[in-house]
Enzyme design. Structure first.
Site, PDB file in Angstrom:
ATOM      1  N   ASP A   1     -76.277 -32.194  20.362  1.00  0.00           N
ATOM      2  CA  ASP A   1     -75.320 -31.875  19.296  1.00  0.00           C
ATOM      3  C   ASP A   1     -74.488 -33.086  18.857  1.00  0.00           C
ATOM      4  OD1 ASP A   1     -76.212 -29.300  19.252  1.00  0.00           O
ATOM      5  OD2 ASP A   1     -74.523 -28.442  20.344  1.00  0.00           O
TER       6      ASP A   1
ATOM      7  N   CYS B   1     -85.166 -22.197  12.857  1.00  0.00           N
ATOM      8  CA  CYS B   1     -84.083 -22.698  12.014  1.00  0.00           C
ATOM      9  C   CYS B   1     -84.329 -24.165  11.709  1.00  0.00           C
ATOM     10  CB  CYS B   1     -82.717 -22.467  12.653  1.00  0.00           C
ATOM     11  SG  CYS B   1     -82.363 -23.590  13.972  1.00  0.00           S
TER      12      CYS B   1
ATOM     13  N   ARG C   1     -87.097 -22.688  18.038  1.00  0.00           N
ATOM     14  CA  ARG C   1     -86.063 -22.020  18.826  1.00  0.00           C
ATOM     15  C   ARG C   1     -86.401 -20.585  19.238  1.00  0.00           C
ATOM     16  NH1 ARG C   1     -80.188 -23.422  16.644  1.00  0.00           N
ATOM     17  NH2 ARG C   1     -79.666 -23.097  18.817  1.00  0.00           N
TER      18      ARG C   1
ATOM     19  N   ARG D   1     -69.206 -23.857   9.543  1.00  0.00           N
ATOM     20  CA  ARG D   1     -69.653 -23.054  10.691  1.00  0.00           C
ATOM     21  C   ARG D   1     -69.036 -23.550  11.984  1.00  0.00           C
ATOM     22  NH1 ARG D   1     -75.885 -21.829  10.983  1.00  0.00           N
ATOM     23  NH2 ARG D   1     -74.978 -20.726  12.747  1.00  0.00           N
TER      24      ARG D   1
ATOM     25  N   LYS E   1     -66.444 -24.069  20.018  1.00  0.00           N
ATOM     26  CA  LYS E   1     -67.209 -22.993  19.356  1.00  0.00           C
ATOM     27  C   LYS E   1     -68.304 -22.462  20.289  1.00  0.00           C
ATOM     28  CE  LYS E   1     -70.779 -24.230  16.628  1.00  0.00           C
ATOM     29  NZ  LYS E   1     -72.117 -23.650  16.832  1.00  0.00           N
ATOM     30  N   ASN E   2     -69.055 -23.367  20.908  1.00  0.00           N
ATOM     31  CA  ASN E   2     -70.211 -22.922  21.694  1.00  0.00           C
ATOM     32  C   ASN E   2     -69.822 -22.339  23.052  1.00  0.00           C
ATOM     33  OD1 ASN E   2     -71.852 -23.553  19.612  1.00  0.00           O
ATOM     34  ND2 ASN E   2     -72.712 -25.420  20.522  1.00  0.00           N
TER      35      ASN E   2
HETATM   36  C1  EPZ Z   1     -77.187 -24.126  22.398  1.00  0.00           C
HETATM   37  O1  EPZ Z   1     -78.274 -23.539  21.689  1.00  0.00           O
HETATM   38  C2  EPZ Z   1     -76.162 -24.538  21.374  1.00  0.00           C
HETATM   39  N1  EPZ Z   1     -75.720 -23.367  20.635  1.00  0.00           N
HETATM   40  C3  EPZ Z   1     -76.759 -25.586  20.438  1.00  0.00           C
HETATM   41  O2  EPZ Z   1     -75.736 -26.027  19.542  1.00  0.00           O
HETATM   42  C4  EPZ Z   1     -77.231 -26.776  21.291  1.00  0.00           C
HETATM   43  O3  EPZ Z   1     -77.855 -27.713  20.454  1.00  0.00           O
HETATM   44  C5  EPZ Z   1     -78.220 -26.299  22.366  1.00  0.00           C
HETATM   45  O4  EPZ Z   1     -77.600 -25.252  23.167  1.00  0.00           O
HETATM   46  C6  EPZ Z   1     -78.662 -27.405  23.311  1.00  0.00           C
HETATM   47  O5  EPZ Z   1     -77.541 -27.982  23.924  1.00  0.00           O
HETATM   48  C7  EPZ Z   1     -74.797 -22.564  21.156  1.00  0.00           C
HETATM   49  O6  EPZ Z   1     -74.286 -22.777  22.246  1.00  0.00           O
HETATM   50  C8  EPZ Z   1     -74.362 -21.404  20.323  1.00  0.00           C
HETATM   51  P1  EPZ Z   1     -81.235 -23.864  24.298  1.00  0.00           P
HETATM   52  P2  EPZ Z   1     -79.389 -22.692  22.444  1.00  0.00           P
HETATM   53  O7  EPZ Z   1     -81.656 -22.485  24.636  1.00  0.00           O
HETATM   54  O8  EPZ Z   1     -78.762 -21.952  23.562  1.00  0.00           O
HETATM   55  C9  EPZ Z   1     -86.021 -24.099  23.823  1.00  0.00           C
HETATM   56  C10 EPZ Z   1     -74.746 -26.508  17.438  1.00  0.00           C
HETATM   57  O9  EPZ Z   1     -74.961 -27.380  16.558  1.00  0.00           O
HETATM   58  N2  EPZ Z   1     -86.028 -22.671  24.215  1.00  0.00           N
HETATM   59  O10 EPZ Z   1     -80.611 -24.682  25.378  1.00  0.00           O
HETATM   60  O11 EPZ Z   1     -80.144 -21.934  21.420  1.00  0.00           O
HETATM   61  C11 EPZ Z   1     -85.363 -24.313  22.468  1.00  0.00           C
HETATM   62  O12 EPZ Z   1     -86.248 -24.064  21.405  1.00  0.00           O
HETATM   63  C12 EPZ Z   1     -75.912 -25.787  18.122  1.00  0.00           C
HETATM   64  O13 EPZ Z   1     -73.604 -26.158  17.765  1.00  0.00           O
HETATM   65  C13 EPZ Z   1     -87.244 -22.021  24.383  1.00  0.00           C
HETATM   66  O14 EPZ Z   1     -88.321 -22.593  24.221  1.00  0.00           O
HETATM   67  O15 EPZ Z   1     -80.303 -23.878  23.004  1.00  0.00           O
HETATM   68  C14 EPZ Z   1     -84.908 -25.750  22.573  1.00  0.00           C
HETATM   69  O16 EPZ Z   1     -85.971 -26.606  22.282  1.00  0.00           O
HETATM   70  C15 EPZ Z   1     -77.231 -26.181  17.552  1.00  0.00           C
HETATM   71  N3  EPZ Z   1     -87.223 -20.702  24.733  1.00  0.00           N
HETATM   72  C16 EPZ Z   1     -84.541 -25.885  24.067  1.00  0.00           C
HETATM   73  O17 EPZ Z   1     -85.222 -24.819  24.734  1.00  0.00           O
HETATM   74  C17 EPZ Z   1     -86.060 -20.018  24.943  1.00  0.00           C
HETATM   75  O18 EPZ Z   1     -86.111 -18.810  25.268  1.00  0.00           O
HETATM   76  C18 EPZ Z   1     -83.038 -25.792  24.371  1.00  0.00           C
HETATM   77  O19 EPZ Z   1     -82.503 -24.636  23.738  1.00  0.00           O
HETATM   78  C19 EPZ Z   1     -84.836 -20.695  24.784  1.00  0.00           C
HETATM   79  C20 EPZ Z   1     -84.857 -22.024  24.421  1.00  0.00           C
END
Ligand code: EPZ
Length: 421
Positions: free
Chosen positions: A308, A118, A123, A400, A22-23
């Protein structure tokens, strides 16, 4: 609202097919916006988030033909008319923000509703926006929307992410393929889903090097072209069903699963006493000798242990001999499953970002619910091992990201059904 009802205590035996990730599929679908030609994706999972992304793309004017039986989608971005991703779609699926980079790079403008916080954390998307600004975009936040525009093409530049972001790396990687000049993305996410996106972009004509490392080099092109790409197997679906086999003391072949992208999870499983064997068809998971042992887990960006899989692994460790410490280093609020697991008899203490899980000999079934996808599935896993009946409410979270979860588990001997409300 539908519920999943499980009568626990049956070892799982059999085979489970692992579908495309999915991701990985979500950014790959967004990449269809980068070209006026077609992008064909194979091995597409049939889950609600994918349908939501297809819906968003069709609102933007991408024509999609989806053949569910062959798991193939052909997306044609030749007639994109709209560059706004509306609140109503983005609020249901945060990954909608992945259209920002491609829209801006190809059309010079994009308006995307700001995703809110969320269930697992605040996030923000500030790192995506700062990097796009470095590439020459003008960005305003107004009325709950990200309003981005650029005069001409985005400009290649050197971007250093201060912390690892999967979505941020994906958005900038896509944007950079159409930018003017070379973009260097340092401290890039190395997740297999990012690598899969980079490979697909290469097939579309993008010039990318450093794939799989934390520094990506992208030389922008004026245009990308048609491509056909097979999506990588879902490592989180793999890990989830691996826990299902282990927690029930079963023996399951995960058909199509790969060892390489799951080393951290399988390494922890082996240390806990689970048999993990690579075969020509996939990965076989078995546990037939007594209880597993406690192990410590710290979530980290890839190649570390994936956030995850944290909730699912915690469900497994509730039944271990001895204690385990689980530390969540990616999201600030990702222990929402803890109180529900405790209602099933687990012994867990949370201190800030860490949880001490003291293994108990058995869990007992209970009505439970969770607030996100992986937390919900951890309760299904606990229910498979618990004595008695577990009702997992709010099934839409599971839908989802898990395709036919109850059918897949039932085919291996689980007593599980969807109870319509
Ligand atoms: C991806 O989310 C995945 N989603 C998430 O899977 C997964 O948990 C996550 O990566 C971490 O591996 C998809 O791929 C669609 P990040 P993403 O940007 O890209 C902070 C699932 O269950 N951050 O790597 O949103 C953020 O808040 C989902 O399938 C900022 O501060 O994750 C987090 O603490 C849930 N500013 C950390 O970085 C930003 O601009 C990592 O987030 C971006 C992120």
């Amino acid at each position: 609202m539908d519920r999943i009802r499980i009568s626990g205590g049956r070892p799982l035996n059999g085979e489970i097919d692992i579908v495309g990730a999915k991701n990985a599929a979500l950014p790959l679908m967004a990449a269809s916006l980068l070209t006026p030609e077609s992008l064909t994706l194979k091995n597409l999972p049939s889950v609600a988030d994918i349908h939501a992304m297809a819906n968003l793309l069709s609102e933007l004017g991408v024509q999609t033909e989806h053949d569910a039986e062959s798991r193939t989608v052909v997306m044609h971005g030749g007639n994109v008319t709209e560059t706004t991703a509306p609140y109503d779609i983005v609020r249901k699926m945060r990954a909608s923000v992945l259209v920002l980079g491609p829209l801006l790079a190809r059309f010079g403008k994009a308006r995307v509703s700001l995703p809110g916080g969320c269930a697992i954390g605040t996030r923000p998307v500030d790192l995506h926006l700062k990097a796009l600004e470095q590439m020459g975009a003008e960005i305003e936040l107004a009325g709950g929307y990200i309003d981005a525009k650029v005069n001409g093409r985005l400009k290649g530049t050197h971007i250093l992410f201060p912390s690892v972001t999967v979505g941020g790396t994906e958005n900038i990687l896509m944007a950079a393929t159409l930018a003017d000049g070379e973009t260097v993305i340092a401290n890039a996410a190395r997740e297999p889903e990012v690598t899969d996106l980079a490979r697909c972009l290469q097939a579309m004509g993008a010039e990318i090097s450093g794939i799989g490392s934390d520094t990506l080099h992208v030389v922008g092109k004026p245009q990308l072209h048609a491509a056909v790409h097979g999506i990588v197997p879902d490592r989180i679906e793999t890990g989830t069903y691996a826990v299902a086999a282990a927690i029930t003391g079963g023996d399951v072949l995960l058909r199509g699963a790969q060892m390489g992208s799951n080393e951290a999870v399988f390494g922890h499983m082996m240390r806990a006493g689970v048999d993990v064997t690579e075969t020509a068809e996939g990965i076989r998971i078995a546990r037939q000798n007594g209880r597993i042992h406690g192990v410590d887990v710290m979530t980290e960006p890839y190649p570390g242990f994936p956030t995850d899989m944290q909730a699912q692994f915690m469900a497994l460790l509730t039944l271990a001999e001895g204690a385990s410490m689980i530390t969540e280093s990616i999201f600030e609020n990702r222990f929402m499953h803890v109180p529900e697991l405790m209602r099933m008899g687990a012994d867990i203490n949370v201190h800030g970002a860490s949880a001490i899980v003291r293994g108990v000999p058995k869990l007992s079934g209970a009505p439970v619910m969770a607030t996100d996808l992986r937390a919900s599935v951890s309760l299904v896993l606990a229910g498979l091992a618990a004595e008695g009946v577990t009702d997992v409410n709010r099934v839409y979270h599971l839908d989802r990201g898990y395709e036919k979860i109850e059918q897949k588990l039932a085919a291996c001997g689980a007593e599980i059904e969807r109870v319509p409300e």
